[in-house]
Design a protein around this motif. Structure first.
Motif, PDB file in Angstrom:
ATOM      1  N   ARG A 106       0.834  -1.216   0.000  1.00 35.56           N
ATOM      2  CA  ARG A 106       0.000   0.000   0.000  1.00 35.56           C
ATOM      3  C   ARG A 106       0.864   1.260   0.000  1.00 35.56           C
ATOM      4  O   ARG A 106       0.462   2.303   0.482  1.00 35.56           O
ATOM      5  CB  ARG A 106      -0.974  -0.010   1.186  1.00 35.56           C
ATOM      6  CG  ARG A 106      -2.040  -1.064   1.012  1.00 35.56           C
ATOM      7  CD  ARG A 106      -2.968  -1.243   2.178  1.00 35.56           C
ATOM      8  NE  ARG A 106      -3.658  -0.020   2.538  1.00 35.56           N
ATOM      9  CZ  ARG A 106      -4.797  -0.004   3.224  1.00 35.56           C
ATOM     10  NH1 ARG A 106      -5.367  -1.130   3.585  1.00 35.56           N
ATOM     11  NH2 ARG A 106      -5.369   1.120   3.549  1.00 35.56           N
ATOM     12  N   ARG A 107       2.047   1.142  -0.579  1.00 30.83           N
ATOM     13  CA  ARG A 107       2.919   2.297  -0.738  1.00 30.83           C
ATOM     14  C   ARG A 107       2.634   2.963  -2.081  1.00 30.83           C
ATOM     15  O   ARG A 107       2.473   2.288  -3.103  1.00 30.83           O
ATOM     16  CB  ARG A 107       4.388   1.892  -0.669  1.00 30.83           C
ATOM     17  CG  ARG A 107       5.340   3.075  -0.722  1.00 30.83           C
ATOM     18  CD  ARG A 107       6.771   2.657  -0.504  1.00 30.83           C
ATOM     19  NE  ARG A 107       7.666   3.806  -0.506  1.00 30.83           N
ATOM     20  CZ  ARG A 107       8.978   3.738  -0.310  1.00 30.83           C
ATOM     21  NH1 ARG A 107       9.543   2.555  -0.092  1.00 30.83           N
ATOM     22  NH2 ARG A 107       9.724   4.828  -0.323  1.00 30.83           N
ATOM     23  N   ARG A 108       2.578   4.288  -2.073  1.00 30.72           N
ATOM     24  CA  ARG A 108       2.313   5.044  -3.296  1.00 30.72           C
ATOM     25  C   ARG A 108       3.412   4.802  -4.327  1.00 30.72           C
ATOM     26  O   ARG A 108       4.601   4.912  -4.036  1.00 30.72           O
ATOM     27  CB  ARG A 108       2.248   6.534  -2.961  1.00 30.72           C
ATOM     28  CG  ARG A 108       1.980   7.419  -4.159  1.00 30.72           C
ATOM     29  CD  ARG A 108       2.356   8.857  -3.907  1.00 30.72           C
ATOM     30  NE  ARG A 108       1.497   9.543  -2.951  1.00 30.72           N
ATOM     31  CZ  ARG A 108       1.918   9.983  -1.766  1.00 30.72           C
ATOM     32  NH1 ARG A 108       3.169   9.746  -1.381  1.00 30.72           N
ATOM     33  NH2 ARG A 108       1.100  10.634  -0.961  1.00 30.72           N
ATOM     34  N   VAL A 109       3.000   4.459  -5.545  1.00 27.11           N
ATOM     35  CA  VAL A 109       3.932   4.289  -6.662  1.00 27.11           C
ATOM     36  C   VAL A 109       3.901   5.529  -7.545  1.00 27.11           C
ATOM     37  O   VAL A 109       4.943   6.054  -7.933  1.00 27.11           O
ATOM     38  CB  VAL A 109       3.570   3.025  -7.476  1.00 27.11           C
ATOM     39  CG1 VAL A 109       4.446   2.909  -8.723  1.00 27.11           C
ATOM     40  CG2 VAL A 109       3.688   1.781  -6.611  1.00 27.11           C
ATOM     41  N   LEU A 110       2.715   6.013  -7.866  1.00 28.84           N
ATOM     42  CA  LEU A 110       2.554   7.240  -8.635  1.00 28.84           C
ATOM     43  C   LEU A 110       1.132   7.740  -8.449  1.00 28.84           C
ATOM     44  O   LEU A 110       0.247   7.005  -8.024  1.00 28.84           O
ATOM     45  CB  LEU A 110       2.870   7.022 -10.119  1.00 28.84           C
ATOM     46  CG  LEU A 110       2.046   5.965 -10.851  1.00 28.84           C
ATOM     47  CD1 LEU A 110       0.850   6.592 -11.548  1.00 28.84           C
ATOM     48  CD2 LEU A 110       2.904   5.234 -11.865  1.00 28.84           C
TER      49      LEU A 110
END
Length: 236
Positions: A106-110
């Motif tokens: 759930r880490r932001r990629v873009l």
């Protein structure tokens, strides 16, 4: 004069009063309900959301101080590509609501579009993203090739190594095309490790090129994004 009857009457009145309290017959003053959170509403016309492999999620998500989402829900466009999506119970500790891609952690990629919680109208945060090409390749083109690579590979008079990474040219210049400055194929669909692109941008200058690209892309998330695109078939 206090009689037995007076005492019985007093005891009976006290018992009735206690029973009324137990039954909830004595009402407290009403209070207005407390704020229970914001609701975010995403509207957009989206293409390409189905090109992402399982490691990623195209989502409407909330973020605070970190790059990890506090809550999120997956974006599923209808048959015409339209999206109307709600995300509930957004707390005051959230700073932004984003139409974005996250990984399995759930880490932001873009991010495709974002709205500040401070922009809420009443209890609703409106995020109108308009037309969005959310395909995996479009994300790489926009976030990597346009911002990092195109200055040398296409925007100048002559593209370095004859490789054009500008929009509309990059895919045809990469996929199944022989490299000119090293032995091998620039991008081999389904095989990132054997693709020259993978080797060029990884730390270590494995190909021994005169110009090292290993410092151009330092984010492990971005490096994995490119590999995942190749391994998923390097689709446009």
């Amino acid at each position: 004069m206090i009689t037995k009857n007076n005492i019985k009457f007093a005891l009976l009145a006290a018992m009735v009063g206690c029973q009324a309290c137990d039954d909830g017959l004595i009402y407290e003053q009403e209070h207005a309900p407390e704020h229970t959170g914001y609701t975010a509403k995403l509207t957009a016309h989206v293409t390409g959301a189905d090109t992402w492999p399982d490691y990623y999620d195209v989502a409407l998500a909330t973020f605070g101080e970190s790059d990890y989402s506090r809550s999120q829900t997956t974006v599923h466009p209808d048959a015409e590509g339209n999206v109307t999506l709600l995300l509930y119970n957004i707390g005051n500790d959230v700073r932004t609501v984003e139409f974005c891609v996250t990984n399995t952690l759930r880490r932001r990629v873009l991010t495709f579009a974002s709205a500040d919680v401070s922009s809420a109208v009443g209890d609703t945060i409106y995020l109108d993203a308009g037309e969005v090409d959310a395909s995996m390749y479009a994300a790489i083109q926009h976030d990597v090739f346009n911002n990092t690579c195109a200055q040398c590979h296409g925007l100048s008079t002559t593209a370095a190594a004859g490789l054009y990474l500008t929009e509309g040219q990059s895919h045809g210049s990469l996929v199944n095309q022989p490299a000119t400055s090293a032995e091998g194929t620039r991008v081999i669909p389904g095989n990132a490790e054997e693709s020259v692109l993978h080797k060029v941008i990884r730390p270590g200058n494995e190909l021994g090129l005169g110009f090292s690209h290993e410092g151009m892309i330092t984010s492990s998330i971005t490096l994995r994004l490119i590999d995942e695109w190749i391994n998923a078939g390097a689709k446009e």
